[in-house]
Scaffold this motif. Structure first.
Motif, PDB file in Angstrom:
ATOM      1  N   ARG A   1      56.052  86.979  69.596  1.00  0.00           N
ATOM      2  CA  ARG A   1      56.641  85.409  69.128  1.00  0.00           C
ATOM      3  C   ARG A   1      57.507  84.892  69.620  1.00  0.00           C
TER       4      ARG A   1
ATOM      5  N   GLY B   1      55.589  82.466  72.066  1.00  0.00           N
ATOM      6  CA  GLY B   1      54.423  82.260  70.822  1.00  0.00           C
ATOM      7  C   GLY B   1      53.978  82.516  70.553  1.00  0.00           C
TER       8      GLY B   1
ATOM      9  N   LEU C   1      50.548  87.716  65.759  1.00  0.00           N
ATOM     10  CA  LEU C   1      50.808  89.222  65.567  1.00  0.00           C
ATOM     11  C   LEU C   1      48.877  88.513  66.006  1.00  0.00           C
TER      12      LEU C   1
ATOM     13  N   ASP D   1      46.442  86.762  67.349  1.00  0.00           N
ATOM     14  CA  ASP D   1      46.047  86.546  68.101  1.00  0.00           C
ATOM     15  C   ASP D   1      46.295  87.068  69.532  1.00  0.00           C
TER      16      ASP D   1
ATOM     17  N   ARG E   1      62.512  78.727  68.320  1.00  0.00           N
ATOM     18  CA  ARG E   1      61.982  80.167  67.208  1.00  0.00           C
ATOM     19  C   ARG E   1      63.046  79.358  65.853  1.00  0.00           C
TER      20      ARG E   1
ATOM     21  N   GLU F   1      61.994  78.971  62.505  1.00  0.00           N
ATOM     22  CA  GLU F   1      61.553  80.454  61.991  1.00  0.00           C
ATOM     23  C   GLU F   1      60.103  80.441  60.781  1.00  0.00           C
ATOM     24  N   GLN F   2      59.874  80.975  61.267  1.00  0.00           N
ATOM     25  CA  GLN F   2      58.540  81.283  60.590  1.00  0.00           C
ATOM     26  C   GLN F   2      58.367  82.810  59.645  1.00  0.00           C
ATOM     27  N   PRO F   3      58.603  82.708  58.825  1.00  0.00           N
ATOM     28  CA  PRO F   3      59.367  83.698  57.851  1.00  0.00           C
ATOM     29  C   PRO F   3      58.901  84.800  57.931  1.00  0.00           C
TER      30      PRO F   3
ATOM     31  N   GLU G   1      55.707  87.575  58.517  1.00  0.00           N
ATOM     32  CA  GLU G   1      54.151  87.862  58.966  1.00  0.00           C
ATOM     33  C   GLU G   1      54.487  89.151  58.570  1.00  0.00           C
TER      34      GLU G   1
ATOM     35  N   ARG H   1      49.649  76.753  60.510  1.00  0.00           N
ATOM     36  CA  ARG H   1      49.236  76.728  61.516  1.00  0.00           C
ATOM     37  C   ARG H   1      50.494  77.220  62.921  1.00  0.00           C
ATOM     38  N   THR H   2      50.117  78.232  63.601  1.00  0.00           N
ATOM     39  CA  THR H   2      51.377  78.515  64.464  1.00  0.00           C
ATOM     40  C   THR H   2      50.158  77.813  65.752  1.00  0.00           C
TER      41      THR H   2
END
Lengths: 132, 132
Positions: free
Chosen positions: A89, A92, A95, A97, B27, B29-31, B33, B118-119
């Motif tokens: 993270r 950027g 997981l 990736d 950061r 928030e990507q809740p 994963e 999408r990240t």
DNA sequence: GCGCCGCTCTGCCCTCAGCAGAAGGGCGCC
DNA sequence: GGCGCCCTTCTGCTGAGGGCAGAGCGGCGC
């Protein structure tokens, strides 16, 4: 103690139908697959350098200590799920990736190590082409 | 063999050419994963069941204890590189296979969790289509 | 020369990996 | 019906190793 009772395979207790052919090469001596933590570490370091960032920077973003991140990148410590996710993270990445990159390296390493190297590997699950 | 203009690909220690745009969404928030060890565990269990094998069987093949393998499959313990490799091997798979499966699950999970998710993710490294 | 920056090495503590032992629960057998 | 077997999961325990603070080392700007 010897096999007096016989292999007795027909324990027909279960009847789940479609058995996948159990791999029955017990240990055909597949020499050395690279250690996962090394590959992961390499990926992390390469990504960090590609972004021209320092250990300190990434470590802070990932909320872990600098020496520890260094150890991870060098494959000397094992990264837990949470730490790995945090480190990814911080770069950027997700997981997925990281796993992609790791897999690529594994494949590459294998092809150099054993050019004809085929396990059950790619053939079966092979076609994962994830597009955007 | 020294292509002197180009960043010689000869060695892994390539000069880091292009700085990749550092990810600058720090950061928000990507809740959530999913946790790696859960996914890995799920994959191991599914594969084992697909082969119609028992914990005992696989554990012995992997040279680890039965309760421990159970914990791994349930995602309650973190698998070290060596243990993971051994477990995969016991199932007749390589690390690459397991990672493939894990990745597939991650992608699947993401698309259900965040349908527009999408990240930096898939886009960049996306096309790994490993064929035979 | 001296200080700073980026990385690695040295111990240290406390969590947790990893296992032996035993307790559920399902099904066959007598 | 009860008994026993097999697969799985739960319960403690111990030693290894995760994770970190602090110091050591080479490079570069002043």
């Amino acid at each position: 103690m010897t096999t007096h009772t016989a292999p007795a395979p027909a324990d027909t207790r279960t009847r789940i139908v479609p058995l996948r052919p159990r791999p029955e090469a017990p240990r055909p001596e597949q020499p050395r697959e690279p250690l996962l933590r090394d590959v992961v570490g390499g990926v992390l370091r390469r990504e960090r350098l590609a972004q021209e960032r320092t250990l300190k920077d990434v470590a802070e973003a990932a909320r872990i200590s600098v020496p520890y991140l260094s150890e991870l990148e060098r494959g000397r410590k094992e990264a837990s799920s949470e730490v790995l996710a945090a480190a990814a993270r911080a770069l950027g990445l997700g997981l997925g990736d990281v796993l992609s990159l790791v897999q690529q390296e594994l494949v590459a390493a294998r092809s150099t190590t054993a050019p004809r190297g085929r396990t059950a590997t790619a053939g079966r699950y092979g076609g994962l082409c994830l597009a955007a």
